[in-house]
Design an enzyme around this catalytic site. Structure first.
Site, PDB file in Angstrom:
ATOM      1  N   PHE A   1       0.810  -1.225   0.000  1.00  0.00           N
ATOM      2  CA  PHE A   1       0.000   0.000   0.000  1.00  0.00           C
ATOM      3  C   PHE A   1       0.837   1.266   0.000  1.00  0.00           C
ATOM      4  O   PHE A   1       0.397   2.316   0.465  1.00  0.00           O
ATOM      5  CB  PHE A   1      -1.002  -0.009   1.165  1.00  0.00           C
ATOM      6  CG  PHE A   1      -1.921  -1.200   1.148  1.00  0.00           C
ATOM      7  CD1 PHE A   1      -2.876  -1.336   0.152  1.00  0.00           C
ATOM      8  CD2 PHE A   1      -1.828  -2.210   2.102  1.00  0.00           C
ATOM      9  CE1 PHE A   1      -3.715  -2.454   0.104  1.00  0.00           C
ATOM     10  CE2 PHE A   1      -2.655  -3.322   2.062  1.00  0.00           C
ATOM     11  CZ  PHE A   1      -3.605  -3.439   1.068  1.00  0.00           C
TER      12      PHE A   1
ATOM     13  N   ARG B   1       2.057  15.296  -6.873  1.00  0.00           N
ATOM     14  CA  ARG B   1       0.822  14.626  -7.275  1.00  0.00           C
ATOM     15  C   ARG B   1      -0.400  15.310  -6.640  1.00  0.00           C
ATOM     16  O   ARG B   1      -1.448  15.418  -7.265  1.00  0.00           O
ATOM     17  CB  ARG B   1       0.855  13.135  -6.948  1.00  0.00           C
ATOM     18  CG  ARG B   1      -0.235  12.354  -7.660  1.00  0.00           C
ATOM     19  CD  ARG B   1      -0.112  10.850  -7.470  1.00  0.00           C
ATOM     20  NE  ARG B   1       0.692  10.185  -8.469  1.00  0.00           N
ATOM     21  CZ  ARG B   1       0.263   9.833  -9.690  1.00  0.00           C
ATOM     22  NH1 ARG B   1      -0.978  10.096 -10.058  1.00  0.00           N
ATOM     23  NH2 ARG B   1       1.052   9.233 -10.541  1.00  0.00           N
TER      24      ARG B   1
ATOM     25  N   GLU C   1      -4.687   2.296  -7.527  1.00  0.00           N
ATOM     26  CA  GLU C   1      -4.915   3.403  -6.604  1.00  0.00           C
ATOM     27  C   GLU C   1      -6.215   4.188  -6.812  1.00  0.00           C
ATOM     28  O   GLU C   1      -6.846   4.594  -5.835  1.00  0.00           O
ATOM     29  CB  GLU C   1      -3.751   4.407  -6.686  1.00  0.00           C
ATOM     30  CG  GLU C   1      -2.424   3.855  -6.226  1.00  0.00           C
ATOM     31  CD  GLU C   1      -1.295   4.791  -6.619  1.00  0.00           C
ATOM     32  OE1 GLU C   1      -0.994   4.888  -7.833  1.00  0.00           O
ATOM     33  OE2 GLU C   1      -0.731   5.445  -5.727  1.00  0.00           O
TER      34      GLU C   1
HETATM   35  N1  MTE Z   1      -3.799  -4.196  -3.436  1.00  0.00           N
HETATM   36  C1  MTE Z   1      -3.412  -5.081  -2.490  1.00  0.00           C
HETATM   37  N2  MTE Z   1      -4.132  -6.197  -2.302  1.00  0.00           N
HETATM   38  N3  MTE Z   1      -2.310  -4.856  -1.714  1.00  0.00           N
HETATM   39  C2  MTE Z   1      -1.557  -3.718  -1.847  1.00  0.00           C
HETATM   40  O1  MTE Z   1      -0.570  -3.528  -1.142  1.00  0.00           O
HETATM   41  N4  MTE Z   1      -1.255  -1.581  -3.060  1.00  0.00           N
HETATM   42  C3  MTE Z   1      -1.908  -0.527  -3.841  1.00  0.00           C
HETATM   43  C4  MTE Z   1      -2.656  -1.119  -5.029  1.00  0.00           C
HETATM   44  N5  MTE Z   1      -3.486  -2.212  -4.608  1.00  0.00           N
HETATM   45  C5  MTE Z   1      -1.955  -2.765  -2.846  1.00  0.00           C
HETATM   46  C6  MTE Z   1      -3.085  -3.076  -3.637  1.00  0.00           C
HETATM   47  C7  MTE Z   1      -0.974   0.481  -4.339  1.00  0.00           C
HETATM   48  S1  MTE Z   1      -0.490   1.703  -3.306  1.00  0.00           S
HETATM   49  C8  MTE Z   1      -0.510   0.469  -5.616  1.00  0.00           C
HETATM   50  S2  MTE Z   1       0.489   1.687  -6.210  1.00  0.00           S
HETATM   51  C9  MTE Z   1      -0.864  -0.616  -6.553  1.00  0.00           C
HETATM   52  O2  MTE Z   1      -1.693  -1.611  -5.957  1.00  0.00           O
HETATM   53  C10 MTE Z   1       0.419  -1.259  -7.055  1.00  0.00           C
HETATM   54  O3  MTE Z   1       0.194  -2.349  -7.868  1.00  0.00           O
HETATM   55  P1  MTE Z   1      -0.174  -2.225  -9.420  1.00  0.00           P
HETATM   56  O4  MTE Z   1       0.617  -1.109  -9.979  1.00  0.00           O
HETATM   57  O5  MTE Z   1       0.234  -3.539  -9.948  1.00  0.00           O
HETATM   58  O6  MTE Z   1      -1.644  -1.970  -9.471  1.00  0.00           O
HETATM   59  N1  HPA Z   2       3.571   7.250  -7.287  1.00  0.00           N
HETATM   60  C1  HPA Z   2       4.280   6.423  -6.511  1.00  0.00           C
HETATM   61  N2  HPA Z   2       5.570   6.515  -6.354  1.00  0.00           N
HETATM   62  C2  HPA Z   2       6.217   7.493  -7.004  1.00  0.00           C
HETATM   63  C3  HPA Z   2       5.537   8.371  -7.822  1.00  0.00           C
HETATM   64  C4  HPA Z   2       4.143   8.256  -7.981  1.00  0.00           C
HETATM   65  O1  HPA Z   2       3.501   9.009  -8.695  1.00  0.00           O
HETATM   66  N3  HPA Z   2       6.424   9.235  -8.333  1.00  0.00           N
HETATM   67  C5  HPA Z   2       7.619   8.871  -7.811  1.00  0.00           C
HETATM   68  N4  HPA Z   2       7.490   7.818  -7.009  1.00  0.00           N
HETATM   69 MO1  MOS Z   3       1.385   3.017  -4.400  1.00  0.00          MO
HETATM   70  S1  MOS Z   3       1.183   4.532  -3.031  1.00  0.00           S
HETATM   71  O1  MOS Z   3       2.092   4.095  -5.572  1.00  0.00           O
HETATM   72  O2  MOS Z   3       2.687   2.194  -3.703  1.00  0.00           O
END
Ligand code: MTE
Ligand code: HPA
Ligand code: MOS
Length: 757
Positions: free
Chosen positions: A229, A311, A713
């Site tokens: 997360f 952001r 997100e």
């Molecule tokens: N979903 C689960 N189950 N666990 C996680 O830690 N992290 C979130 C989101 N969904 C998370 C999650 C965050 S902060 C991000 S940036 C994205 O998943 C990252 O994964 P993705 O880029 O593959 O979607």
């Molecule tokens: N999201 C998450 N991590 C990052 C980002 C962003 O937009 N930019 C730089 N690190």
């Molecule tokens: Mo997600 S806050 O960009 O790990």
């Protein structure tokens, strides 16, 4: 049938539910493994005068005690600036800061010994809130500001105006698997690092810098996290840095797994924000001018606060055209944990402010907030340039919102709620609809790249490795689906392996929701190269054109011949065809000028909206979420089941941030809510009894992997609707029916105060 676009289960679901998925603490320990515990600062800001660790060293089982002086290389784990010591060096900046580490034969012995440190401090003045730090001019990086149009002029000319202050708290990531690092020394000064991290490459760098090693000496492996997360994007580094020094000094494997309380005291959270705003608008509620100061609680060091604040600036518009706007963002240096990434990464904090402003405009004008939002949405042809200069090309909200208002029966329920409230003095209901537009890409251009490695074995099974980190979001499932789709085989033939810096090098964090966009494209590229080679062979063997060879349903059709995929692969091996490939991807078309804060930072936008209905007990502040309707755009979804899980999870997590999750620091700077006993995340029975979640039909106009959109997100912002429904209920409970809640989370206490105000 293609393996893509199917609602297939998460690749590890059968392991998750059986307790068989291997997390780092489940890896069998190597012989001689030692355990580490951290001694933390008890002061918010002080000079360390004496550090007496004799009792710690003498405690049972203790093998070694380390302080900053024992770090052979650089004592820093800051991801951008170098202001983040691994262990405090002479000065402490928050309660909980790691000062020393104990390495013992057992975890219990290490933890017991860590409590025996005697540290004397000379206290220094501490700044504990973002407003205090802002008043003192204390920042971790220079303030940023973006102006478009003539906000002052437009504000004084506007028929109506409002101004105010609003504060939102931070949020603990509360990954179910806490931070953990396990390091095993290898031959010839090598190290194998298991870290629960979203950023294996950054952990490799931190270990190398701390130990003065070359990157080829350190391998970081990460099979899965029990959630990240954002909390494991940079801050897993503290634990890798400490464990690395311990492993290097002892020559033995070292595991560092802080317990939940220590984890919460040491690591940073979502940035709390304080806002001062002014807005001018017309009789319809159309925003003519908006000015905002956003003060982010950065904590004691920069960490990722710069990109988070950027952001926040780029999401203050959320879904609305702001012709005349001035945004100032400050990263206030406070004596607290160094705040960091959390799902949305400043986006939620930016967008929340404009949504609050819209709600207030609507109350002032006596209009339904839905109508005020409608006059402010980005246009399809005009009024479609963001404050930072990017054109909003495909605002789906024009179609998405009417569909949601209709499916959720919004108008009838709005009337029913008014009737209910007229007939009830103790219970009050509230209803709110909030939209989201979320920009997809890292706002640091060069992070938008990824690599993958695909191996096809001679039995036709496939192993894919990519730079992304699985944290429960289903990234490995999606990437495997993409590979299966590309090779025309079923998903059961494809397995994703652990992220590993010795397989795919120089990876970006799995963050910014870009995991499947980036790694999916890289894996697609690798699989496509193998398919092309196989097609060329099949064309040669079966006398047809390579372009006409079809890969589908685990079979390959070439001219009049159809053979199993595995047979073609086996034949290809004997023909000495390369059956593995690397793949690479970089997002096209991005630009960003960090001095003017303008450009095209996002490849595209993802959209969504939510309707939430609550009932509030105005005597106790207790409340219930009665119904939620979510409609979200995941483009042409690679896996609708996983995407719906992300949407519901994001919504509930966003609700938690703005309702029950309250971080409290006492006047000494101690975080008093450092365990689930005092910090309340939503549980399954906080989900609404009526919970309708749908994917908005469509495909990504941008050339993304299988025309999908990132979904990790953006849905967190759908949780705003619960906060605004509660805020509606609070206003409905007040004699003058005005808005009075200017803090989040909407704790019971905050709502009772607002009703009484
Ligand atoms: N979903 C689960 N189950 N666990 C996680 O830690 N992290 C979130 C989101 N969904 C998370 C999650 C965050 S902060 C991000 S940036 C994205 O998943 C990252 O994964 P993705 O880029 O593959 O979607
Ligand atoms: N999201 C998450 N991590 C990052 C980002 C962003 O937009 N930019 C730089 N690190
Ligand atoms: Mo997600 S806050 O960009 O790990």
């Amino acid at each position: 049938m293609s393996a893509a676009r199917q609602p297939l289960p998460h690749e590890s679901a059968h392991l998750h539910v059986a307790g068989e998925a291997t997390y780092i603490d489940d890896i069998p320990e190597s012989r001689g493994t030692l355990h580490c515990a951290i001694g933390m600062s008890t002061e918010a800001h002080a000079l360390i005068q004496t550090l007496d660790l004799d009792a710690v060293r003498a405690a049972p089982g203790v093998v070694l005690v380390i302080t900053a002086e024992d770090i052979p290389g650089v004592n820093d784990c800051g991801p951008i600036l170098h202001d983040d010591p691994i262990l405090a060096d002479g000065e402490v900046h928050y309660v909980g800061q790691p000062v020393f580490a104990v390495i013992a034969e057992s975890r219990e012995q290490a933890r017991a010994a860590a409590r025996l440190g005697k540290i004397s401090y000379k206290p220094l003045p501490a700044l504990l809130t973002p407003r205090q730090a802002h008043a003192a001019g204390a920042y971790v990086i220079d303030p940023m500001s973006l102006t478009r149009g003539e906000p002052d002029k437009a504000l004084s000319a506007a028929p109506h105006s409002l101004s105010g202050q609003f504060d939102v708290g931070g949020q603990e990531q509360f990954y179910l698997e806490g931070q953990i690092c396990y390091i095993i020394p290898k031959e010839d000064d090598g190290f194998h690092v298991y870290s629960s991290t979203q950023h294996p490459t950054e952990m490799q760098h931190v270990v190398c810098h701390a130990l003065n090693l070359s990157q080829h000496q350190v391998t970081v492996e990460m099979r899965r996290m029990g959630g990240g997360f954002g909390g494991k994007e940079s801050q897993s580094a503290i634990f890798c840095g400490i464990a690395a020094v311990a492993a290097a000094k002892t020559g033995r494997p070292v595991k560092l797994r802080p317990d939940r309380d220590d984890d919460m005291l040491i690591t940073g959270k979502r940035h709390g924000f304080a806002y001062d705003y002014e807005v001018g608008f017309d009789d319809e509620g159309r925003i003519l001018a908006a000015k905002i100061d956003m003060i982010a609680n950065a904590g004691f060091s920069a960490d990722l606060s710069g990109p988070v604040a950027t952001r926040a600036i780029c999401h203050f518009d959320n879904a609305y055209y702001l012709e005349n706007v001035a945004i100032n963002a400050y990263c206030a240096r406070t004596n607290t944990q160094s705040n960091t990434a959390f799902r949305g990464f400043g986006g939620p904090q930016g967008a929340l402010a404009i949504e609050l402003i819209i709600e207030d405009i609507a109350r002032t004008l006596g209009k339904d907030p839905v109508d005020v939002r409608a006059v402010n949405y980005y246009g399809k042809q005009d009024r479609n340039v963001t404050p930072y200069g990017q054109v909003v090309k495909d605002n789906l909200l024009h179609e998405l919102l009417p569909e949601l208002l209709d499916s959720s029966d919004y108008s009838a329920r709005r009337k029913a709620i008014a009737d209910f409230n007229a007939g009830n003095s103790v219970l009050k209901k509230g209803l709110a609809v909030t939209p989201v537009k979320f920009g997809i890409s890292f706002n640091v251009k060069h992070f938008n790249q990824a690599g993958a490695l695909v191996h096809v074995y001679t039995d036709g099974s496939v192993l894919v490795n990519h730079g992304g980190a699985e944290m429960g979001q289903g990234l490995n499932t999606k990437v495997a689906q993409v590979v299966a789709h590309e090779l025309g085989i079923s998903l059961s033939r494809v397995r994703a392996s652990a992220a590993d810096t010795s397989k795919v090098a120089n990876t970006s964090a799995t963050a910014a929701s870009t995991g499947s966009d980036l790694n999916g494209k890289a894996a697609e590229d690798a699989a496509r190269q193998i398919r092309v080679r196989l097609a060329e062979l099949a064309a040669e063997l079966y006398d047809c054109k390579a372009a006409d060879v079809v890969f589908a349903d685990d079979k390959v059709t070439a001219g009049s011949t159809q053979i199993p995929f595995s047979e073609l692969v086996a034949t290809a091996y004997t023909h000495r065809v390369q059956l593995w490939s690397d793949g690479f991807y970089k997002t096209p078309g991005l630009s960003w000028d960090k001095d003017t804060l303008t450009g095209n930072p996002f490849y595209y936008f993802a959209y969504g909206a939510a309707v939430s209905e609550v009932v509030l007990d105005t005597l106790t502040g207790e409340w219930k979420l009665l119904r939620a309707d979510l409609l979200h755009d995941a483009g042409n979804s690679i896996n609708p089941a996983i995407d719906i899980g992300q949407i519901e999870g994001g919504y509930i997590q966003g609700m938690g941030w703005l309702t029950t999750e309250e971080l409290c620091w006492n006047d000494k700077g101690l975080l008093t809510t450092h365990a689930p006993s005092t910090y309340k995340i939503p549980a399954s029975n906080d989900c609404p009894p009526v919970f309708n979640t749908s994917l908005f039909k469509g495909e990504n106009p941008a050339d993304t992997v299988l025309k999908s959109k990132a979904v990790g997100e953006p849905p967190l912002l759908l949780g705003f609707s619960v906060y605004f429904a509660l805020r509606d209920a609070v206003a409905n409970a007040r004699a003058d029916n005005s808005h009075a809640l200017y803090v989040a989370p909407a704790s019971c206490e905050a709502m009772l105060n607002a009703i009484a105000k």
